[in-house]
Design a protein around this motif. Sequence first.
Motif, PDB file in Angstrom:
ATOM      1  N   HIS A  13      -3.381  -8.467   1.093  1.00 54.76           N
ATOM      2  CA  HIS A  13      -2.919  -7.825   2.680  1.00 54.76           C
ATOM      3  C   HIS A  13      -1.325  -7.694   1.944  1.00 54.76           C
ATOM      4  CE1 HIS A  13      -1.907  -7.156   6.824  1.00 54.76           C
ATOM      5  NE2 HIS A  13      -0.760  -7.086   6.362  1.00 54.76           N
ATOM      6  N   HIS A  15       2.958  -5.393   2.429  1.00 56.65           N
ATOM      7  CA  HIS A  15       3.661  -4.177   2.806  1.00 56.65           C
ATOM      8  C   HIS A  15       4.464  -3.643   1.434  1.00 56.65           C
ATOM      9  CE1 HIS A  15       1.969  -3.876   7.142  1.00 56.65           C
ATOM     10  NE2 HIS A  15       1.811  -5.837   6.805  1.00 56.65           N
ATOM     11  N   MET A  39      -0.539  -1.740   3.038  1.00 57.10           N
ATOM     12  CA  MET A  39      -0.638  -1.603   4.385  1.00 57.10           C
ATOM     13  C   MET A  39      -0.502  -0.016   4.261  1.00 57.10           C
ATOM     14  SD  MET A  39      -2.134  -3.585   6.591  1.00 57.10           S
ATOM     15  CE  MET A  39      -3.107  -4.160   4.793  1.00 57.10           C
ATOM     16  N   HIS A 174      -4.426 -11.804   8.320  1.00 56.76           N
ATOM     17  CA  HIS A 174      -3.405 -13.130   8.659  1.00 56.76           C
ATOM     18  C   HIS A 174      -3.687 -13.563   9.616  1.00 56.76           C
ATOM     19  CE1 HIS A 174      -2.411  -9.504  10.889  1.00 56.76           C
ATOM     20  NE2 HIS A 174      -1.541  -8.626  10.391  1.00 56.76           N
ATOM     21  N   ASP A 247       0.540 -10.513   3.401  1.00 58.99           N
ATOM     22  CA  ASP A 247       1.484  -9.608   4.327  1.00 58.99           C
ATOM     23  C   ASP A 247       2.778 -10.202   4.464  1.00 58.99           C
ATOM     24  OD1 ASP A 247       2.021  -8.264   6.763  1.00 58.99           O
ATOM     25  OD2 ASP A 247       1.896 -10.248   8.111  1.00 58.99           O
TER      26      ASP A 247
HETATM   27 ZN    ZN Z   1       1.141  -6.804   7.848  1.00 61.08          ZN
END
Ligand code: ZN
Length: 343
Positions: A13, A15, A39, A174, A247
């Motif tokens: 996961h 970004h 993402m 998350h 994340d």
């Molecule tokens: Zn995220």
Amino acid sequence: MNEIAIRRPDDWHLHFRDDAMMRAVVPYTARQFARAIVMPNLTPPVTTAAMGAGYRDRIQSAVPAGVEFTPLMTCYLTDNTDAGDLAQGHADGVFTAAKLYPAGATTNSDSGVTDVFKIMHALERLAEIGMPLCVHGEVTSADIDVFDREAVFIDRVLAPLVERLPELKVIFEHITTSEAVAFVDEAGPNIGATITPQHLHINRNAMLVGGIRPHAYCLPVAKRETHRLALRKAATSGSAKYFLGTDSAPHAREAKESACGCAGIFNAPFALESYLAVFDEEGALDRFEAFASENGPRFYGLPLNQGTVTLRREPVTVPETIDASGTAVVPFHAGETLGWAVV
Ligand code: ZN
Ligand code: DOR
């Protein structure tokens, strides 16, 4: 133990953003991870297979020469998702998973799904073709306290969804609460969860004690200490349902240090070091490889990576800021010294 070598890990996961920011941050992830679930919450979001293929190519061109890294793309679900395009994107190898953002839950989620039960046709399609669903698990109703949004999401959305589509592979992303851990532990093998480094290291005091600290703010927001301890226990338990997902979410320093600061913690530069510190503190170094490198691919039905990454017990100091093509970004653990370094 002063050195640990693990099979090359993946980040399930992440970004990357786009353009200059993306080009600046991709190398940090590619240094440590073989693959990452990317993402799709760009502006505009990645909602079609054509957009997913274009974004994938831009990421690939930002990978430093000689480094092997594969971005695994996700499709941003909306109320109007074209299930045919989604399935075709999966069949063509563009999309690995679909991403459910409840509308308004977080950064660039305004075009997200307003009611999960309105897109059942698309979710049924995912279940049919074995395409996993990544879920940002928070309700968005104004009357629900921000610290309760994950737990309420389980009751109102996730549990009913899993009951309705037991074949669907769901990644509860998350996770931040003991309620999420309990749900995942009790669910069938189709339900997995990612855990970030920040939710293993900090509780909500880090954000609010001694002044408001925007660089500790992300969504779902860190909760009280009992939850952090439950997450540490889950991550280091050896259960195959939990796997690494950072994340990492870079925002310009001034976008975080603002009257209305953005949610997101940029942890990519020292992600493995950060996770390993937790496993070391918990006396679970022997369980790190499964969490970082095995549980994720097994859940997704993808091959395990070849090659290894070695970490050595030695101090590494995290810089106060990182320059992302001229934009200062404050990394997670800024100014701290961690006890393990990637060799
Ligand atoms: Zn995220
Ligand atoms: O803190 C977060 N930042 N949580 C999310 O869900 C999105 C992310 C971002 O894109 O900045």
